[in-house]
Design an enzyme around this catalytic site. Structure first.
Site, PDB file in Angstrom:
ATOM      1  N   HIS A 114       0.804  -1.237  -0.055  1.00  0.00           N
ATOM      2  CA  HIS A 114      -0.020  -0.009   0.002  1.00  0.00           C
ATOM      3  C   HIS A 114       0.814   1.277  -0.016  1.00  0.00           C
ATOM      4  CE1 HIS A 114       0.376  -0.236   4.329  1.00  0.00           C
ATOM      5  NE2 HIS A 114       0.466   0.821   4.502  1.00  0.00           N
ATOM      6  N   ASP A 144      -0.388  -7.569   1.194  1.00  0.00           N
ATOM      7  CA  ASP A 144       0.205  -6.050   1.325  1.00  0.00           C
ATOM      8  C   ASP A 144       1.715  -5.994   1.273  1.00  0.00           C
ATOM      9  OD1 ASP A 144       0.091  -3.348   1.641  1.00  0.00           O
ATOM     10  OD2 ASP A 144      -0.468  -3.561   3.737  1.00  0.00           O
ATOM     11  N   SER A 219       4.439   2.466   8.087  1.00  0.00           N
ATOM     12  CA  SER A 219       4.299   1.320   7.249  1.00  0.00           C
ATOM     13  C   SER A 219       5.434   0.950   6.408  1.00  0.00           C
ATOM     14  CB  SER A 219       3.130   1.554   6.248  1.00  0.00           C
ATOM     15  OG  SER A 219       1.983   1.675   6.667  1.00  0.00           O
TER      16      SER A 219
END
Length: 472
Positions: A114, A144, A219
């Protein structure tokens, strides 16, 4: 250095538990973890470990060009028929920031999908400020995960990937990333939980939970143990306001390791094992009915005839409780264990039925194309013009992120701005019938599209719901 790390781990543990050492008896585990006993141990620091490892954590910058409609009627077929495209759309640049971890000295970086999804330009910035363009080796929306490659023309510092199955709840961890773009940041905490599911919208559900502060920008960053090894890739947080509430999640390193191996092999897509069965969580009622001592496992709901599970003698009503001796908490955990075992590898499943336990041997394979997809692009004057359809098989269903037991004729892609796009058809729509005639194959669909009826009565299945529409 090793002695310092052991003292460090013990020192922080004291701060978490209590506030006094005078009356705490020494607790020493087999792996030499211990409660601190001296003032020096309590004052130990993470600094040496951070200095040793921070260079392997990078910033990932992604830019994408998006189109904004300047006319509220843009895309309306009636409006455009009379006025055409007199109001061109405006484009603008959007930027996003994440983190990544160098896992191979040649410049191979792992991050979250992402972070880079939809990006037109991606750059990686090292901890010393140098920036490099990126080549995407492999990415997967469902897991992901993404593997990137930069060419620094020198060997780079790396984080060794640990065996994430060895971590335990309560282990000390560090999270390194670039939250909110403020610069590389280190936070500390413990492993709060394992095998967490229902965390993200994807079909992957097996995360490490930590209370180390994780915020937007973290992230793809590293969750690291006290040996300076990667145990997880920071991915998500539970937060109403967007900030850290002490509930963060990381993708286990063992899954990262398998995904990285696929990228290193040159794979264009990551292939997960196909079992040919559907599963549900075990409830307390199911556990009582089946004589299970614990409410855990994956309940077999049905199997595909001729599939690997059916051939191995697995039947509906049985419960998978372990893979290679490792307990399975829920169906997502079963999926994780099979995925990290890898396609082509043999596994031993522990199966419970009527209170009896038995072992089932299974060799994992990829999803088969049991029926030729025979994709056909639909053209002409019909509602499906601009759509491509194909025959579903486990392999095509897997590629489209659909349940692998799904059958029928499916829309695999839709051209932007086409008739099918304007009428609302979407990839993964299953065409059930047209004008009352069942559509059994992509060839049937192409034939139907060439007919010239006065109207089109279409029935489709979208995410398990039946939709009916009439087009003139």
């Amino acid at each position: 250095m090793r002695g310092l790390k052991q003292k460090l781990a013990a020192g922080i543990a004291l701060v978490v538990v209590a506030g006094s050492v005078a009356f705490v008896a020494p607790v020493v585990a087999e792996d030499n973890r211990a409660v601190p006993q001296t003032r020096a141990e309590v004052q130990a620091s993470f600094a040496p470990l951070v200095k040793e490892t921070h260079g392997a954590v990078v910033n990932v910058y992604a830019e994408r060009i998006v189109e904004r409609r300047t006319n509220p009627f843009a895309g309306d077929p009636f409006f455009e028929q009379f006025f055409g495209q007199r109001f061109p759309n405006r484009t603008e640049k959007q930027s996003s920031l994440g983190s990544g971890v160098i896992v191979e000295a040649n410049g191979t970086v792992v991050t979250n999908n992402h972070v880079i999804e939809g990006a037109d330009d991606i750059k990686v910035a090292l901890s010393d400020g140098r920036e490099f363009p990126v080549k995407v080796l492999l990415k997967d929306e469902r897991l992901d995960l993404a593997v990137l490659k930069i060419d620094a023309k020198e060997n780079l510092p790396v984080l060794k990937i640990a065996d994430s199955d060895r971590i335990e709840v309560g282990d000390l961890v560090l999270a390194i990333g670039n939250p909110f773009g403020v610069g590389q940041t280190v936070t500390s905490g413990i492993v709060s939980g394992l095998a967490r599911n229902q965390v993200s919208e994807g079909d992957f559900g097996f995360f490490i939970q930590t209370d180390a502060a994780i915020n937007p920008g973290n992230s793809g960053g590293a969750l690291m143990n006290m040996n300076g090894e990667l145990i997880g890739l920071n991915t998500a947080i539970f937060s109403k306001g967007g900030g850290s509430n002490g509930v963060g999640f990381a993708i286990p390193a063992n899954l990262v390791k398998v995904f990285l191996a696929a990228a290193d092999s040159g794979a264009k897509a990551f292939e997960r094992p196909y079992v040919g069965a559907t599963f549900e969580p075990v409830t307390s009622d199911v556990a009582d009915a089946l004589g299970l001592k614990k409410v855990l496992g994956a309940l077999v709901v049905k199997t595909v005839e001729g599939g690997p599970a059916a051939k191995a003698g697995i039947k509906a009503g049985q419960v998978i409780t372990a893979v290679n001796g490792i307990p399975v908490e829920h169906p997502d955990a079963l999926n994780y264990r099979l995925t990290t075992a890898g396609v082509g590898k043999p596994v031993t499943l522990t199966v419970m039925e009527e209170g009896r336990e038995r072992q089932v041997e299974l060799t994992l394979s990829g999803a088969p194309e049991t029926r030729p997809r025979d994709e056909k692009a639909i053209t002409g004057e019909n509602p499906f013009s601009g759509a491509t359809v194909g025959n579903l098989s486990p392999k095509l269903a897997y590629e489209l992120q659909m349940p692998t037991e799904t059958t029928g004729v499916v829309i695999t892609k839709v051209e932007d701005g086409s008739v099918a796009d304007r009428l609302g058809f979407k990839p993964r729509d299953i065409i059930v019938s047209v004008n009352g005639t069942e559509v059994a194959s992509s060839a049937d669909m192409a034939k139907v599209a060439r007919s010239q009826p006065n109207f089109w009565r279409v029935e489709i299945n979208r995410n398990g719901q039946t939709l009916r529409q009439i087009f003139r």
